[in-house]
Design an enzyme around this catalytic site. Structure first.
Site, mmCIF file in Angstrom:
data_model
loop_
_atom_site.group_PDB
_atom_site.id
_atom_site.type_symbol
_atom_site.label_atom_id
_atom_site.label_comp_id
_atom_site.label_asym_id
_atom_site.label_seq_id
_atom_site.Cartn_x
_atom_site.Cartn_y
_atom_site.Cartn_z
ATOM 1 N N CYS A 97 0.824 -1.209 0.000
ATOM 2 C CA CYS A 97 0.000 0.000 0.000
ATOM 3 C C CYS A 97 0.866 1.271 0.000
ATOM 4 C CB CYS A 97 -1.002 -0.060 1.150
ATOM 5 S SG CYS A 97 -2.441 0.980 0.848
ATOM 6 N N HIS A 196 -2.994 -5.370 1.691
ATOM 7 C CA HIS A 196 -2.317 -5.599 2.972
ATOM 8 C C HIS A 196 -2.301 -7.077 3.348
ATOM 9 C CE1 HIS A 196 -2.100 -1.346 4.282
ATOM 10 N NE2 HIS A 196 -3.169 -1.212 3.520
ATOM 11 N N GLU A 198 -0.507 -8.463 5.359
ATOM 12 C CA GLU A 198 -0.135 -8.610 6.776
ATOM 13 C C GLU A 198 -1.344 -8.641 7.706
ATOM 14 O OE1 GLU A 198 0.231 -5.995 4.927
ATOM 15 O OE2 GLU A 198 -0.308 -4.179 6.020
#
Ligand code: GLN
Length: 216
Positions: A97, A196, A198
């Protein structure tokens, strides 16, 4: 570890020939989530806030957050030129991002004074998906990842509008008004996603990055 502990290492660590030290740029953004994901992938994650810390890592994650804020902080912490230099020297990097925006060679819809790192020959449009869809999720096919699609979480995300000849497109939006938009790319050892990985608990993209670091 104490002297008598000769027990088998954790399953993840056993898979990898060594434990690479991977930095997470920790000026602003979702640093913690990347640290946790890298740890689970068998890497040794460390926070990077100064040039001496950057010099000690085998690879670097640039987290999501606010690219213009991170850009300012890179200058304030005197990290901009050292980071550009390490990327030129071939350090593996992964940007998600805001991190993707920072890795671009050209950024559209950003502040005129915002800096970027040119780690990937690409033009990225910031906040590209527009206001109605500030945040959304979709399943993506991701080149090089088996075991089904990746759940992609987009939060005020950029997309990639142009890629250079050396850049491999790894994922595009599959359907809907943004079908075909490029949201994951790789140039050599530098990886970037608009979304994302994560935050979903799916470690495959981080594992791909750790493998790039180990191969470097
Ligand atoms: N819109 C942010 C920026 O311009 C990126 C959002 C994110 O990283 N989740 O940097």
């Amino acid at each position: 570890m104490n002297a008598s502990s000769v027990a088998a290492p954790a399953a993840e660590a056993r898979q990898t020939p060594s434990r690479p030290t991977i930095g997470v740029l920790a000026l602003q953004g979702d640093v913690r989530e990347h640290i946790a994901a890298l740890e689970k992938c068998g890497a040794e994650p460390v926070l990077v806030r100064r040039a001496s810390e950057l010099a000690a890592v085998d690879g670097l994650v640039l987290p999501g957050g606010e690219s213009t804020a991170i850009s300012k902080l890179l200058e304030a912490f005197e990290l901009l030129e050292p980071l550009r230099a390490r990327l030129r020297d071939g350090m593996p990097a992964f940007g998600s991002c805001a991190g993707m925006i920072l890795l671009a060679s050209e950024v559209l819809d950003t502040r005129p004074d915002a800096k970027h790192l040119s780690g990937i020959d690409m033009t990225v449009r910031r906040n590209a998906f527009g206001r109605q869809v500030d945040s959304f999720e979709t399943d993506l096919d991701f080149a090089g990842l088996t075991d089904g699609p990746v759940r992609a979480v987009f939060i005020r995300a950029p997309w990639v509008e142009r890629v250079g000849a050396e850049v491999e497109v790894l994922a595009t939006v599959p359907s809907g008004p943004f079908a075909g938009r490029v949201v994951a790319v790789r140039q050599g050892k530098v990886l970037a996603t608009s979304f994302h990985p994560e935050v979903t608990g799916d470690l495959r993209v981080h594992r791909m990055f750790v493998d790039l670091v180990l191969a470097a």
